[in-house]
Design an enzyme around this catalytic site. Sequence first.
Site: not given
Length: 237
Positions: A27, A39
């Site tokens: 991420y 996310h």
Amino acid sequence: MRLKISLNIENGTFSRPNKHAVQGFIYSMLKDSEYGERHDEPRFKFFTFSDFFIDKRGRPTFLVSSPDPDFIRALYSAIRKRETVYIGKEEYGISELKKFRLPLRKAFQTGSPVVLYRNASKNEYFKLHQHRDLLFFLERLKENAEKKYSAFYGEEFTLDGQIFDRVIPKVRPNGKIDVYVRVVKNGVPFPVIGSNWELLEKEHIKPEERKFYRFIMDVGLGEKNSLGFGFLNPIGR
């Protein structure tokens, strides 16, 4: 599409990073891309990653896969700009970075445990050794895969018959099948329970099913894919 990431170990020792740390690394690499908000989106994440393994050159390596090639390209572009990266608190050099595709096969092995809930509202995982219900396992796998497919492509799909015709679990030295993976999030550990498989085979994939099986090959099986569970490797038979 897949991305191979091989690491350099500066001090000569390697401790396998926690799965939540690997997820956080992915991420963080995507934060300045079009996937920067992935996310926090209340949806399937449409990627997974394998457990770490040591490649032929002795390098700690893991694979990331996704049915979205632009996701893999964005991750590749972000990592290739760096000589070193952090996974958790540890810094690693990037030894090799390679994006590639694999041909669809009718048989697969797992590269990380497959996770399913028996009762999600009670946070109860399905345990094959304890529950001994292979039909439940296969039906839940199929249902989960169909939902992800429909969400990704925006089209309904129902697979005719079982998702796999032949399955062989990987039995641990203690005779059990289920594996308990310790995941640490914000300093708090919690167990995730799954199973590894030597073989998951569909005897005949019809032409109209090829897109579905290619999708699950890249998105992963079962639940918690973006936490590194359900990774599939196609194998020749």
